[in-house]
Write a protein that holds these residues in place. Sequence first.
Motif, mmCIF file in Angstrom:
data_model
loop_
_atom_site.group_PDB
_atom_site.id
_atom_site.type_symbol
_atom_site.label_atom_id
_atom_site.label_comp_id
_atom_site.label_asym_id
_atom_site.label_seq_id
_atom_site.Cartn_x
_atom_site.Cartn_y
_atom_site.Cartn_z
ATOM 1 N N ASN A 63 47.863 40.968 35.608
ATOM 2 C CA ASN A 63 49.090 41.757 35.488
ATOM 3 C C ASN A 63 50.207 41.172 36.352
ATOM 4 N N LEU A 64 49.849 40.640 37.504
ATOM 5 C CA LEU A 64 50.862 40.008 38.351
ATOM 6 C C LEU A 64 51.495 38.816 37.651
ATOM 7 N N HIS A 65 50.691 38.086 36.889
ATOM 8 C CA HIS A 65 51.222 36.941 36.143
ATOM 9 C C HIS A 65 52.064 37.390 34.951
ATOM 10 N N ALA A 66 51.693 38.515 34.364
ATOM 11 C CA ALA A 66 52.322 38.946 33.111
ATOM 12 C C ALA A 66 53.614 39.719 33.301
ATOM 13 N N LYS A 67 53.750 40.405 34.445
ATOM 14 C CA LYS A 67 54.890 41.299 34.627
ATOM 15 C C LYS A 67 55.937 40.710 35.562
ATOM 16 N N SER A 68 57.183 40.888 35.189
ATOM 17 C CA SER A 68 58.292 40.476 36.049
ATOM 18 C C SER A 68 58.844 41.705 36.774
ATOM 19 N N GLY A 69 59.671 41.467 37.764
ATOM 20 C CA GLY A 69 60.272 42.586 38.479
ATOM 21 C C GLY A 69 59.329 43.285 39.427
ATOM 22 N N VAL A 70 58.230 42.599 39.814
ATOM 23 C CA VAL A 70 57.301 43.175 40.778
ATOM 24 C C VAL A 70 57.805 42.860 42.186
ATOM 25 N N HIS A 71 57.874 43.875 43.037
ATOM 26 C CA HIS A 71 58.473 43.682 44.360
ATOM 27 C C HIS A 71 57.496 44.075 45.473
ATOM 28 N N PHE A 72 56.984 43.079 46.176
ATOM 29 C CA PHE A 72 56.192 43.308 47.375
ATOM 30 C C PHE A 72 56.163 41.997 48.165
ATOM 31 N N HIS A 73 55.826 42.092 49.444
ATOM 32 C CA HIS A 73 55.834 40.900 50.288
ATOM 33 C C HIS A 73 54.487 40.191 50.309
ATOM 34 N N ALA A 74 53.424 40.954 50.456
ATOM 35 C CA ALA A 74 52.086 40.380 50.538
ATOM 36 C C ALA A 74 51.065 41.416 50.102
ATOM 37 N N LEU A 75 49.919 40.915 49.631
ATOM 38 C CA LEU A 75 48.859 41.789 49.155
ATOM 39 C C LEU A 75 47.560 41.437 49.869
ATOM 40 N N TYR A 76 46.882 42.461 50.382
ATOM 41 C CA TYR A 76 45.607 42.289 51.070
ATOM 42 C C TYR A 76 44.530 43.026 50.281
ATOM 43 N N ILE A 77 43.506 42.302 49.843
ATOM 44 C CA ILE A 77 42.408 42.911 49.094
ATOM 45 C C ILE A 77 41.165 42.862 49.988
ATOM 46 N N ILE A 78 40.690 44.030 50.400
ATOM 47 C CA ILE A 78 39.572 44.122 51.342
ATOM 48 C C ILE A 78 38.258 44.206 50.552
ATOM 49 N N VAL A 79 37.347 43.257 50.816
ATOM 50 C CA VAL A 79 36.102 43.186 50.043
ATOM 51 C C VAL A 79 34.908 43.027 50.985
ATOM 52 N N ASP A 80 33.723 43.353 50.454
ATOM 53 C CA ASP A 80 32.492 43.156 51.231
ATOM 54 C C ASP A 80 32.013 41.709 51.145
ATOM 55 N N ASP A 81 32.073 41.133 49.941
ATOM 56 C CA ASP A 81 31.538 39.795 49.692
ATOM 57 C C ASP A 81 32.667 38.877 49.208
ATOM 58 N N ARG A 82 33.349 38.250 50.133
ATOM 59 C CA ARG A 82 34.497 37.412 49.778
ATOM 60 C C ARG A 82 34.085 36.229 48.902
ATOM 61 N N LYS A 83 32.907 35.668 49.145
ATOM 62 C CA LYS A 83 32.445 34.495 48.396
ATOM 63 C C LYS A 83 32.367 34.796 46.904
ATOM 64 N N THR A 84 31.828 35.965 46.555
ATOM 65 C CA THR A 84 31.698 36.349 45.148
ATOM 66 C C THR A 84 33.065 36.530 44.498
ATOM 67 N N TYR A 85 33.961 37.206 45.183
ATOM 68 C CA TYR A 85 35.310 37.426 44.650
ATOM 69 C C TYR A 85 36.040 36.088 44.483
ATOM 70 N N LYS A 86 35.924 35.227 45.476
ATOM 71 C CA LYS A 86 36.581 33.918 45.421
ATOM 72 C C LYS A 86 36.102 33.123 44.214
ATOM 73 N N SER A 87 34.795 33.101 43.989
ATOM 74 C CA SER A 87 34.231 32.361 42.871
ATOM 75 C C SER A 87 34.727 32.889 41.533
ATOM 76 N N ARG A 88 34.752 34.198 41.384
ATOM 77 C CA ARG A 88 35.201 34.801 40.121
ATOM 78 C C ARG A 88 36.694 34.570 39.897
ATOM 79 N N ILE A 89 37.479 34.646 40.946
ATOM 80 C CA ILE A 89 38.929 34.445 40.811
ATOM 81 C C ILE A 89 39.229 33.012 40.391
ATOM 82 N N ILE A 90 38.567 32.048 40.987
ATOM 83 C CA ILE A 90 38.795 30.644 40.647
ATOM 84 C C ILE A 90 38.497 30.387 39.172
ATOM 85 N N LYS A 91 37.472 31.060 38.640
ATOM 86 C CA LYS A 91 37.090 30.863 37.239
ATOM 87 C C LYS A 91 38.117 31.417 36.260
#
Length: 225
Positions: A63-91
């Motif tokens: 959605n961040l890629h698809a929508k324009s006019g989004v206004h924020f400075h930074a986003l923090y996503i708090i997770v238990d298993d960063r390795k799993t999230y990182k792998s899925r995001i890269i894919k």
Amino acid sequence: MVIFIDDRPIRIVKKKELGAIPSKEDFDLVLDARLSPLKVENFSGHTCIINASIEQVEKMLMNLHAKSGVHFHALYIIVDDRKTYKSRIIKMYSLVEAAGGVVVNQQQEVLWMFRLGKWDLPKGKLEKNEKFETAAVREVEEECNVKAELGNKICTTYHTYTHKNKLVLKKTRWYAMKTNFTGKLIPQIEEGIEKVEWLNEKKQIQALTNTYSSIRYVIEKSKLI
């Protein structure tokens, strides 16, 4: 892990590194993904998201890629298993690997280049079967005509862009470098580089006001300013 989307940092943070539930004093907005939908148009300032599934994170990033006019400075996503999230995001993306350098001379000046209206650091894509370290040194010489000695790795950045209607994730490993080079700085014109300069601390602070968030992140990690 930090991903830069439209020059905004998206940080994937392990819950253990953050401690207890984030305080609203630390962020402008804290959202619990179990209690409310993650609507990117509602993000503001420094937004923190907790309890989001990987599927929710994937949908939110798209959605961040698809929508324009989004206004924020930074986003923090708090997770238990960063390795799993990182792998899925890269894919989610077509991955491109690159390497670059923060080059310091004998006067403690840092090598910068000016391209596409912004200050930048020398970097470039890996060639076939090339190592990150080799690519970093090669790119500095090709883009700036400076031979430098490789030092320690500083950090890895990820930033996104679109190429031929495909989402691309560029993974860049950054290295500290030193040089005794005193010759002429020659910008690689065919790569759109207008000029190359050695910048002292004062000039670097000025350059940081006209560069990319990912480059400010690299300089911060290098602890040169």
